[in-house]
Write a protein that holds these residues in place. Structure first.
Motif, PDB file in Angstrom:
ATOM      1  N   SER A 592      -3.540  27.675  -6.698  1.00 18.97           N
ATOM      2  CA  SER A 592      -3.359  27.211  -5.272  1.00 18.97           C
ATOM      3  C   SER A 592      -3.395  25.812  -5.460  1.00 18.97           C
ATOM      4  N   LEU A 597      -1.627  23.781  -2.798  1.00 17.02           N
ATOM      5  CA  LEU A 597      -2.143  24.652  -1.458  1.00 17.02           C
ATOM      6  C   LEU A 597      -3.575  24.272  -1.443  1.00 17.02           C
ATOM      7  N   ASP A 598      -4.167  24.634  -0.275  1.00 22.00           N
ATOM      8  CA  ASP A 598      -5.490  24.674   0.043  1.00 22.00           C
ATOM      9  C   ASP A 598      -6.148  26.003  -0.581  1.00 22.00           C
ATOM     10  N   GLN A 616     -10.994  28.373   5.335  1.00 20.45           N
ATOM     11  CA  GLN A 616      -9.944  28.616   6.259  1.00 20.45           C
ATOM     12  C   GLN A 616      -9.141  27.211   6.618  1.00 20.45           C
ATOM     13  N   LEU A 617      -8.083  27.108   7.333  1.00 21.96           N
ATOM     14  CA  LEU A 617      -7.274  26.198   7.281  1.00 21.96           C
ATOM     15  C   LEU A 617      -7.873  25.385   8.289  1.00 21.96           C
ATOM     16  N   LYS A 630      -5.421  35.219   7.733  1.00 17.07           N
ATOM     17  CA  LYS A 630      -4.321  34.380   8.752  1.00 17.07           C
ATOM     18  C   LYS A 630      -4.419  32.970   8.639  1.00 17.07           C
ATOM     19  N   LYS A 631      -5.586  32.661   8.606  1.00 14.66           N
ATOM     20  CA  LYS A 631      -5.883  31.158   8.573  1.00 14.66           C
ATOM     21  C   LYS A 631      -6.028  30.619   7.028  1.00 14.66           C
ATOM     22  N   THR A 632      -5.892  31.074   6.199  1.00 17.05           N
ATOM     23  CA  THR A 632      -5.699  30.728   5.079  1.00 17.05           C
ATOM     24  C   THR A 632      -4.369  30.425   4.355  1.00 17.05           C
ATOM     25  N   GLU A 633      -4.053  29.612   3.337  1.00 16.48           N
ATOM     26  CA  GLU A 633      -2.982  29.171   2.806  1.00 16.48           C
ATOM     27  C   GLU A 633      -2.526  29.562   1.323  1.00 16.48           C
ATOM     28  N   GLY A 634      -3.704  29.522   0.434  1.00 21.36           N
ATOM     29  CA  GLY A 634      -3.532  29.514  -0.904  1.00 21.36           C
ATOM     30  C   GLY A 634      -3.500  30.945  -1.409  1.00 21.36           C
ATOM     31  N   ARG A 767      -0.241  35.637  -0.761  1.00 16.22           N
ATOM     32  CA  ARG A 767      -0.672  34.564   0.117  1.00 16.22           C
ATOM     33  C   ARG A 767      -0.231  34.750   1.307  1.00 16.22           C
ATOM     34  N   THR A 768      -0.833  34.269   2.452  1.00 16.93           N
ATOM     35  CA  THR A 768      -0.447  34.475   3.808  1.00 16.93           C
ATOM     36  C   THR A 768       0.877  33.671   4.235  1.00 16.93           C
TER      37      THR A 768
END
Length: 769
Positions: A592, A597-598, A616-617, A630-634, A767-768
């Protein structure tokens, strides 16, 4: 000792100063060495008076050393005289006695026909100036491990003691640093009733070493319970200490490999930020005693007493080694050294002696010195070769404050789920570790008095009421920071940005591979309502839009990110195997960061156990039970629901109602590698047909790690993903090269511990969107 004594006697050294209190050993050495001398006589004198060397009977006639010297003085013209003086520290301070000893020494030098050798046995190293030029010092050498082992063996053999040969080495390591007299004493104390010497009684050795410290009256043996995990943050320092501890625990092997014995570390920085805690925790990490040196106790009122105390303190530390020697606030002891008139001559001599010892020591004494300000120290104190490293410890950053809150709340048996430690960290900018601890202690005390549960509001209230040290000592800290910045010391802390920079630095040459994985090797899978095939959910669940790895993670990508290859079946385009669940999470985080990415996972190690939270983001760090991916990016591992959704063909499967048994077909030979066609090894990814949405190898090749399954009967309706925290319910999906066709079905599930590594197990990432 024997060799040097023999050499001094042959060289006709008139006075030999034996720095020991082991009278029996000196008697044995003198008896053995003088067998080659003819026409000899051995005299002995103690504070009690003249003593017969053989029988140890006290003479009633001669009580004063001066009178005894006068009586035997002339024997040196006719015989080889060996005079052994024991416990005569006060006697030789007498002016007349010193004059007589000097007269005998001079005559021994000038007249080859005069043979008179004086052997003074004492623990003191204060040699009177009158006889200093005629005196040679003989110090009792400490035995190495091999010599101690031989000594123990002979001791047991001589005294008919039973022992286990395999335990002798362990006992000899513990006895290292003690003199032969002390070793003999300890061995006798360790004997059990049936005259067995056993490592079971090693606590006696530790206790006796503690007695040596108490006798010194300069050093203090510190009892500690702090662990390295009790330090919030300071990742650079903790990693460095951990590396040194590995060397310290295997000094013999390290030396044989060419590694130098670690000298120590200087910790410089702000008050209340963990310097003393690091000193205590390092002793636990190194598994050694912790000695504290109080410089104030060194200073004596007599000439030479301070220097003697310093020598004794360092000698005692070496006798206890391996150990940690902690010197707290070292700047108070040696401040003003390089300034004119800033320090006394005694302080300068102590400083010089300490620096020389630190530079030249070979013993396993690891020095941890702490200081708030080192601006008054001369440059030679800070140069390489004194300390192995110098670290600067600043006020804790947000990450570190969050961890400090967690540590102190856990220590007081509070459930972290009830506290938003990240919010507390954000509210305590400029607070040191001691400030945070005070906030928690005060809040808990108030809650107890009011007979109420501790809640986060109590902590927030006291944060506002307690003024941090950074404000209380604002002017002083500003000066300290300015002084410290001149030295450009290594920062003890590590931020998330450090991790990112480190990974980017390590991955400069893999940009093309990463971009390829990021853009071309991910398949967009649209989300939809879906019910698992074997009903481990109570109703249809929503899958969100995902980007899914087209292939299982290959050894090529793994190696570029992780810098190693654990796989049994090697091949750059084969799936990586023999990876634990935890290692798969670590890979996801590093991938990530490399992709900008976070990261998703926050892995914390406490008392050799790993714990997991999700980042979470929105900035919240939540427990796995409460995560919304859903609130994650990596990059991350798919949940079981997600895996089954894309393995079955996603929305294409729903539209066409194919419902294949395997991922992409009802015929496993077309889409997967399994027991009947794999030839007992993994295959290059993508060789078989993909499933309906272009994803390969979901049936066979390697089992794929997934995030834990939902609990069917405990699934809250308002949560999309639920983490089952059981250690042994980490799910595997898809089967492997060694599986029967039954296990390669989409609906098949396996479970193993998070720490298991197997050539049958790999993973793919998602990844989401």
């Amino acid at each position: 000792m024997k060799t040097n004594l023999k050499k001094y006697l042959r060289a006709r050294r008139p006075i030999i100063w034996c720095n020991t209190n082991n009278y029996d050993e000196i008697d044995s050495l003198v008896t053995e060495i003088t067998t080659e001398y003819t026409n000899k006589v051995i005299y002995e004198f103690r504070a009690l008076g003249a003593i017969d060397f053989e029988t140890k009977e006290i003479s009633e006639e001669v009580k004063r050393l001066y009178d005894f010297l006068e009586t035997i003085y002339s024997d040196g013209f006719e015989k080889q005289v060996f005079l052994i003086l024991k416990n005569v520290d006060e006697d030789i301070k007498n002016v007349e006695t010193l004059a007589y000893l000097k007269r005998i020494a001079e005559l021994n030098y000038k007249n080859y026909n005069y043979n008179f050798f004086t052997i003074i046995v004492t623990n003191s190293l204060e040699i009177p100036l009158e006889i200093e030029d005629y005196t040679s010092i003989l110090e009792e050498r400490k035995l190495d491990e091999e010599e101690i082992s031989s000594y123990i063996f002979e001791f047991c053999k001589k005294n008919e003691i039973k022992f286990d040969m395999n335990e002798i080495k362990d006992i000899s390591i513990l006895l290292k640093g003690l003199k032969t007299l002390e070793i003999n004493h300890v061995l006798n104390m360790m004997l059990e009733e049936d005259r067995i010497l056993s490592i079971r009684n090693k606590h006696i050795i530790i206790k006796e070493k503690g007695q040596l410290i108490k006798k010194s009256n300069i050093l203090e043996l510190v009892n500690f319970k702090e662990k390295i995990e009790d330090i919030g943050g300071l990742q650079h320092l903790k990693k460095w200490l951990n590396n040194k501890s590995i060397i310290f625990k295997n000094l013999e092997g390290a030396k044989n490999f060419g590694v130098d014995t670690p000298k120590g570390v200087l910790l410089v920085g702000m008050p209340g930020c963990g310097k003393s805690l690091a000193a205590k925790a390092s002793a636990r990490l190194f598994n050694t005693p912790l000695l504290r040196l109080d410089i104030g106790r060194l200073l004596g009122k007599y000439v030479g007493e301070s220097e003697h105390n310093m020598r004794e303190a360092l000698k005692t530390a070496e006798s206890i080694s391996p150990c940690i020697l902690w010197i707290d606030e070292i700047e108070k002891a040696f401040s003003g050294i390089e300034q004119s008139g800033g320090a006394s001559d005694i302080t300068k001599r102590l400083f010089g002696h300490f620096l020389t010892w630190l530079q030249e020591k070979e013993s396993a004494v690891f020095v941890v010195a702490t200081a708030n300000d080192i601006s008054s120290f001369p440059p030679e104190f800070l140069r390489k070769g004194r300390f192995d490293e110098i670290f600067f410890i600043d006020f804790p950053n947000e990450q570190e404050r969050e961890r400090i809150f967690e540590i102190h709340l856990e220590k007081r048996r509070k459930n972290l789920k009830n506290f938003d430690c990240l919010k507390l960290a954000k509210e305590t900018s400029g607070y040191c570790g001691a400030d945070i601890e005070e906030v928690i202690k005060l809040s808990i005390e108030e809650a107890f008095i009011k007979n109420k549960e501790l809640v986060i509001d109590n902590l927030l209230k006291n944060i506002k009421e307690i003024e941090p040290l950074s404000l209380t000592l604002k002017d002083k800290i500003k000066v300290m920071r300015e002084n410290i910045e001149k030295f450009r010391l290594k920062d003890a802390s590590k931020s998330i940005q450090d991790d990112i920079d480190e990974i980017i630095k390590d991955n400069k040459n893999i940009d093309k591979d990463i971009e390829f994985l990021k853009n071309k090797e991910l398949v967009l899978v649209k989300g939809e309502n879906y019910k698992a095939a074997n009903s481990y959910y109570n109703k249809n669940r929503v899958n969100y839009d995902l980007k899914v790895g087209k292939y299982q993670v290959t050894q090529n990508i793994w190696q570029k990110i992780m810098k190693n290859n654990p796989s049994k079946f090697l091949g750059s385009e084969k799936p990586v195997d023999s990876v634990s669940w935890w290692e798969a999470l670590e890979f996801c985080n590093k991938l990530s960061i490399a992709c900008g990415l976070d990261p998703v996972y926050k892995i914390v190690i406490r008392e050799e156990r790993k714990f997991l939270n999700i980042i979470q983001l929105d900035g919240k760090i939540v427990s796995p039970e409460n995560v919304n991916f859903k609130k994650t990016e990596g990059f991350r591992l798919p949940t079981e629901l997600e895996w089954e959704w894309f393995a079955s063909g996603g929305e294409i499967n729903l539209q066409n109602d194919t419902n294949y048994s395997f991922s992409g077909s009802d015929v496993l030979q077309k889409v997967g590698w399994f027991k009947e066609n794999s030839l007992n090894e993994t295959k290059r990814v993508g060789l078989k047909h993909s499933n309906q949405i272009g994803i390969y190898d979901c049936s066979g090749n390697v089992w794929e790690w997934c995030f834990d399954s939902f609990s069917e009967d405990k699934l809250p309706l308002n949560k999309t993903y639920i983490y089952n925290g059981s250690e042994n319910r980490n799910r595997l999906r898809g089967g492997s090269w060694d599986s029967l066709s039954l296990d390669c079905r989409i609906s098949s599930r396996g479970k193993l511990s998070k720490t298991v590594k197997s050539s049958r197990i790999g993973f793919r990432v998602v990844r989401t969107v």
